[in-house]
Design a protein around this motif. Structure first.
Motif, PDB file in Angstrom:
ATOM      1  N   MET A   1       0.993  -1.226   0.095  1.00  0.00           N
ATOM      2  CA  MET A   1       0.096  -0.019   0.134  1.00  0.00           C
ATOM      3  C   MET A   1       0.952   1.225  -0.044  1.00  0.00           C
ATOM      4  O   MET A   1       1.862   1.118   0.618  1.00  0.00           O
ATOM      5  CB  MET A   1      -0.880   0.071   1.273  1.00  0.00           C
ATOM      6  N   THR A   2       0.509   2.116  -0.615  1.00  0.00           N
ATOM      7  CA  THR A   2       1.140   3.355  -0.857  1.00  0.00           C
ATOM      8  C   THR A   2       0.560   4.526  -0.112  1.00  0.00           C
ATOM      9  O   THR A   2      -0.712   4.834  -0.469  1.00  0.00           O
ATOM     10  CB  THR A   2       1.471   3.988  -2.246  1.00  0.00           C
ATOM     11  N   ASP A   3       1.120   5.443   0.906  1.00  0.00           N
ATOM     12  CA  ASP A   3       0.601   6.336   1.250  1.00  0.00           C
ATOM     13  C   ASP A   3       1.183   7.661   0.969  1.00  0.00           C
ATOM     14  O   ASP A   3       2.434   7.813   0.461  1.00  0.00           O
ATOM     15  CB  ASP A   3       0.812   6.297   3.004  1.00  0.00           C
ATOM     16  N   GLY A   4       0.317   8.772   0.822  1.00  0.00           N
ATOM     17  CA  GLY A   4       0.693  10.185   0.674  1.00  0.00           C
ATOM     18  C   GLY A   4       1.033  10.261  -0.809  1.00  0.00           C
ATOM     19  O   GLY A   4       0.359   9.759  -1.708  1.00  0.00           O
ATOM     20  N   VAL A   5       1.776  11.291  -1.390  1.00  0.00           N
ATOM     21  CA  VAL A   5       2.064  11.636  -2.890  1.00  0.00           C
ATOM     22  C   VAL A   5       3.051  10.910  -3.309  1.00  0.00           C
ATOM     23  O   VAL A   5       3.948  10.589  -2.556  1.00  0.00           O
ATOM     24  CB  VAL A   5       2.190  13.117  -2.710  1.00  0.00           C
ATOM     25  N   ILE A   6       2.840  10.179  -4.678  1.00  0.00           N
ATOM     26  CA  ILE A   6       3.860   9.683  -5.234  1.00  0.00           C
ATOM     27  C   ILE A   6       4.125  10.145  -6.717  1.00  0.00           C
ATOM     28  O   ILE A   6       3.248  10.933  -7.031  1.00  0.00           O
ATOM     29  CB  ILE A   6       3.587   7.986  -5.401  1.00  0.00           C
ATOM     30  N   SER A   7       5.305   9.860  -7.141  1.00  0.00           N
ATOM     31  CA  SER A   7       5.552  10.471  -8.461  1.00  0.00           C
ATOM     32  C   SER A   7       5.341   9.295  -9.484  1.00  0.00           C
ATOM     33  O   SER A   7       5.359   8.051  -9.280  1.00  0.00           O
ATOM     34  CB  SER A   7       7.175  10.668  -8.933  1.00  0.00           C
ATOM     35  N   SER A   8       4.604   9.579 -10.720  1.00  0.00           N
ATOM     36  CA  SER A   8       4.083   8.683 -11.545  1.00  0.00           C
ATOM     37  C   SER A   8       4.049   9.326 -13.057  1.00  0.00           C
ATOM     38  O   SER A   8       3.994  10.593 -13.046  1.00  0.00           O
ATOM     39  CB  SER A   8       2.841   7.970 -11.281  1.00  0.00           C
ATOM     40  N   CYS A   9       4.067   8.687 -14.275  1.00  0.00           N
ATOM     41  CA  CYS A   9       3.702   9.155 -15.257  1.00  0.00           C
ATOM     42  C   CYS A   9       2.192   9.608 -15.542  1.00  0.00           C
ATOM     43  O   CYS A   9       1.628   9.153 -14.704  1.00  0.00           O
ATOM     44  CB  CYS A   9       4.194   8.096 -16.457  1.00  0.00           C
ATOM     45  N   LEU A  10       2.195  10.407 -16.479  1.00  0.00           N
ATOM     46  CA  LEU A  10       0.845  11.129 -16.505  1.00  0.00           C
ATOM     47  C   LEU A  10      -0.197  10.043 -16.934  1.00  0.00           C
ATOM     48  O   LEU A  10      -1.302  10.252 -16.508  1.00  0.00           O
ATOM     49  CB  LEU A  10       0.994  12.306 -17.508  1.00  0.00           C
ATOM     50  N   ASP A  11       0.075   8.987 -17.659  1.00  0.00           N
ATOM     51  CA  ASP A  11      -0.954   8.308 -18.357  1.00  0.00           C
ATOM     52  C   ASP A  11      -1.125   7.298 -17.194  1.00  0.00           C
ATOM     53  O   ASP A  11      -2.449   6.847 -16.912  1.00  0.00           O
ATOM     54  CB  ASP A  11      -0.408   7.407 -19.494  1.00  0.00           C
ATOM     55  N   CYS A  12      -0.211   6.794 -16.392  1.00  0.00           N
ATOM     56  CA  CYS A  12      -0.567   6.244 -15.159  1.00  0.00           C
ATOM     57  C   CYS A  12      -1.512   6.779 -14.156  1.00  0.00           C
ATOM     58  O   CYS A  12      -2.347   6.137 -13.568  1.00  0.00           O
ATOM     59  CB  CYS A  12       0.565   5.566 -14.487  1.00  0.00           C
ATOM     60  N   PHE A  13      -1.184   8.088 -14.129  1.00  0.00           N
ATOM     61  CA  PHE A  13      -1.937   8.948 -13.092  1.00  0.00           C
ATOM     62  C   PHE A  13      -3.482   9.014 -13.579  1.00  0.00           C
ATOM     63  O   PHE A  13      -4.510   8.707 -12.803  1.00  0.00           O
ATOM     64  CB  PHE A  13      -1.532  10.297 -12.824  1.00  0.00           C
ATOM     65  N   LEU A  14      -3.693   9.199 -14.864  1.00  0.00           N
ATOM     66  CA  LEU A  14      -5.038   9.485 -15.370  1.00  0.00           C
ATOM     67  C   LEU A  14      -5.687   8.145 -15.584  1.00  0.00           C
ATOM     68  O   LEU A  14      -6.903   7.926 -15.183  1.00  0.00           O
ATOM     69  CB  LEU A  14      -4.851  10.128 -16.797  1.00  0.00           C
ATOM     70  N   SER A  15      -4.782   6.937 -15.798  1.00  0.00           N
ATOM     71  CA  SER A  15      -5.512   5.752 -15.745  1.00  0.00           C
ATOM     72  C   SER A  15      -6.993   5.821 -16.664  1.00  0.00           C
ATOM     73  O   SER A  15      -7.716   5.274 -16.229  1.00  0.00           O
ATOM     74  CB  SER A  15      -5.795   5.149 -14.422  1.00  0.00           C
ATOM     75  N   GLY A  16      -6.810   6.399 -17.741  1.00  0.00           N
ATOM     76  CA  GLY A  16      -7.858   6.455 -18.599  1.00  0.00           C
ATOM     77  C   GLY A  16      -8.793   7.644 -18.303  1.00  0.00           C
ATOM     78  O   GLY A  16      -9.882   7.730 -19.119  1.00  0.00           O
ATOM     79  N   GLY A  17      -8.632   8.334 -17.337  1.00  0.00           N
ATOM     80  CA  GLY A  17      -9.485   9.508 -16.761  1.00  0.00           C
ATOM     81  C   GLY A  17      -8.966  10.871 -17.813  1.00  0.00           C
ATOM     82  O   GLY A  17      -8.008  10.739 -18.612  1.00  0.00           O
ATOM     83  N   GLU A  18      -9.823  11.863 -17.528  1.00  0.00           N
ATOM     84  CA  GLU A  18      -9.583  13.190 -18.207  1.00  0.00           C
ATOM     85  C   GLU A  18      -8.527  14.225 -17.284  1.00  0.00           C
ATOM     86  O   GLU A  18      -8.581  13.952 -16.029  1.00  0.00           O
ATOM     87  CB  GLU A  18     -10.701  13.848 -18.198  1.00  0.00           C
ATOM     88  N   LEU A  19      -7.783  14.784 -17.858  1.00  0.00           N
ATOM     89  CA  LEU A  19      -7.039  15.920 -17.162  1.00  0.00           C
ATOM     90  C   LEU A  19      -7.904  17.070 -17.236  1.00  0.00           C
ATOM     91  O   LEU A  19      -8.427  17.381 -18.251  1.00  0.00           O
ATOM     92  CB  LEU A  19      -5.646  16.048 -17.832  1.00  0.00           C
ATOM     93  N   HIS A  20      -8.006  17.982 -15.894  1.00  0.00           N
ATOM     94  CA  HIS A  20      -8.536  18.902 -15.711  1.00  0.00           C
ATOM     95  C   HIS A  20      -7.696  20.020 -15.428  1.00  0.00           C
ATOM     96  O   HIS A  20      -6.735  19.909 -14.476  1.00  0.00           O
ATOM     97  CB  HIS A  20      -9.947  18.851 -14.923  1.00  0.00           C
ATOM     98  N   LEU A  21      -7.543  21.094 -15.917  1.00  0.00           N
ATOM     99  CA  LEU A  21      -6.586  22.354 -15.771  1.00  0.00           C
ATOM    100  C   LEU A  21      -7.191  23.093 -14.274  1.00  0.00           C
ATOM    101  O   LEU A  21      -8.279  23.449 -14.278  1.00  0.00           O
ATOM    102  CB  LEU A  21      -6.564  23.407 -16.968  1.00  0.00           C
ATOM    103  N   PHE A  22      -6.318  23.320 -13.337  1.00  0.00           N
ATOM    104  CA  PHE A  22      -6.629  24.050 -12.103  1.00  0.00           C
ATOM    105  C   PHE A  22      -6.130  25.358 -12.365  1.00  0.00           C
ATOM    106  O   PHE A  22      -4.659  25.337 -12.689  1.00  0.00           O
ATOM    107  CB  PHE A  22      -6.106  23.138 -10.711  1.00  0.00           C
ATOM    108  N   GLU A  23      -6.934  26.372 -12.271  1.00  0.00           N
ATOM    109  CA  GLU A  23      -6.432  27.825 -12.434  1.00  0.00           C
ATOM    110  C   GLU A  23      -6.194  28.405 -11.185  1.00  0.00           C
ATOM    111  O   GLU A  23      -6.606  28.487 -10.330  1.00  0.00           O
ATOM    112  CB  GLU A  23      -7.452  28.440 -13.232  1.00  0.00           C
ATOM    113  N   TYR A  24      -4.977  29.275 -11.267  1.00  0.00           N
ATOM    114  CA  TYR A  24      -4.496  30.028 -10.199  1.00  0.00           C
ATOM    115  C   TYR A  24      -4.623  31.667 -10.447  1.00  0.00           C
ATOM    116  O   TYR A  24      -4.583  32.089 -11.737  1.00  0.00           O
ATOM    117  CB  TYR A  24      -2.949  29.713  -9.931  1.00  0.00           C
ATOM    118  N   GLY A  25      -4.737  32.474  -9.260  1.00  0.00           N
ATOM    119  CA  GLY A  25      -4.701  33.725  -9.611  1.00  0.00           C
ATOM    120  C   GLY A  25      -6.116  34.382 -10.542  1.00  0.00           C
ATOM    121  O   GLY A  25      -5.934  35.263 -11.158  1.00  0.00           O
ATOM    122  N   VAL A  26      -7.182  33.674 -10.191  1.00  0.00           N
ATOM    123  CA  VAL A  26      -8.469  33.886 -10.798  1.00  0.00           C
ATOM    124  C   VAL A  26      -8.951  35.031 -10.115  1.00  0.00           C
ATOM    125  O   VAL A  26      -8.879  35.518  -9.040  1.00  0.00           O
ATOM    126  CB  VAL A  26      -9.278  32.920 -11.124  1.00  0.00           C
TER     127      VAL A  26
END
Length: 164
Positions: A1-26
């Motif tokens: 089991m993995t706790d916390g934040v890990i580093s992974s490739c983008l495709d692994c992270f998305l696992s078929g899902g969609e990427l959504h942009l989080f906006e800063y300074g709006v």
């Protein structure tokens, strides 16, 4: 089991899902126009190299155990981008998550739906609840709320309740 934040490739992270942009300074108007929380913040992002340096430091030294309300992946990302943390009674921690704030605001509004003292139509009550939801989201945003401070990544583990 993995706790916390890990580093992974983008495709692994998305696992078929969609990427959504989080906006800063709006702007506040833009922030309030977003019905769903966890999509943007009033806080501005720091330069890319600072963000990457923070993220790599935290990946190497830890960001603490994952907690849905106080130390989640959005808290990690917002901290890396802004260096901002919430200070509660001299303890530094997460809690900047817009998704959690939206969830709590919605639950709070649903819980107050009867509001018998509001003498208005159904649509008037809906308008009041939408306003309450928006205000609750706004006051919990890390770029708006009080008790927020910049803490350099080198000092975060000295002060944080995130320690492993």
């Amino acid at each position: 089991m993995t706790d916390g934040v890990i580093s992974s490739c983008l495709d692994c992270f998305l696992s078929g899902g969609e990427l959504h942009l989080f906006e800063y300074g709006v702007s506040k108007i833009h922030f309030l126009a977003q019905a769903r929380g966890g999509t943007c913040t009033l806080a501005s992002s720091d330069p890319t190299q600072e963000v990457v340096t923070r993220a790599l430091n935290l990946l190497e030294n830890g960001f603490g155990d994952y907690h849905f309300f106080e130390n989640n992946c959005e808290d990690f990302a917002v901290y890396c981008k802004t260096e901002l943390v919430v200070r509660i009674n001299s303890i530094v921690g997460g809690g900047g998550s817009g998704q959690v704030a939206s969830y709590l605001a919605a639950v709070n509004c649903i819980g107050s739906l009867p509001l018998g003292f509001v003498k208005t139509s159904f649509y008037g009550r809906v308008l009041v609840h939408c306003g309450m939801y928006c205000i609750r989201r706004l006051v919990s945003d890390i770029g708006f709320r009080s008790g927020v401070t910049k803490v350099p990544v080198e000092k975060i583990h000295e002060m944080a309740r995130w320690e492993n």
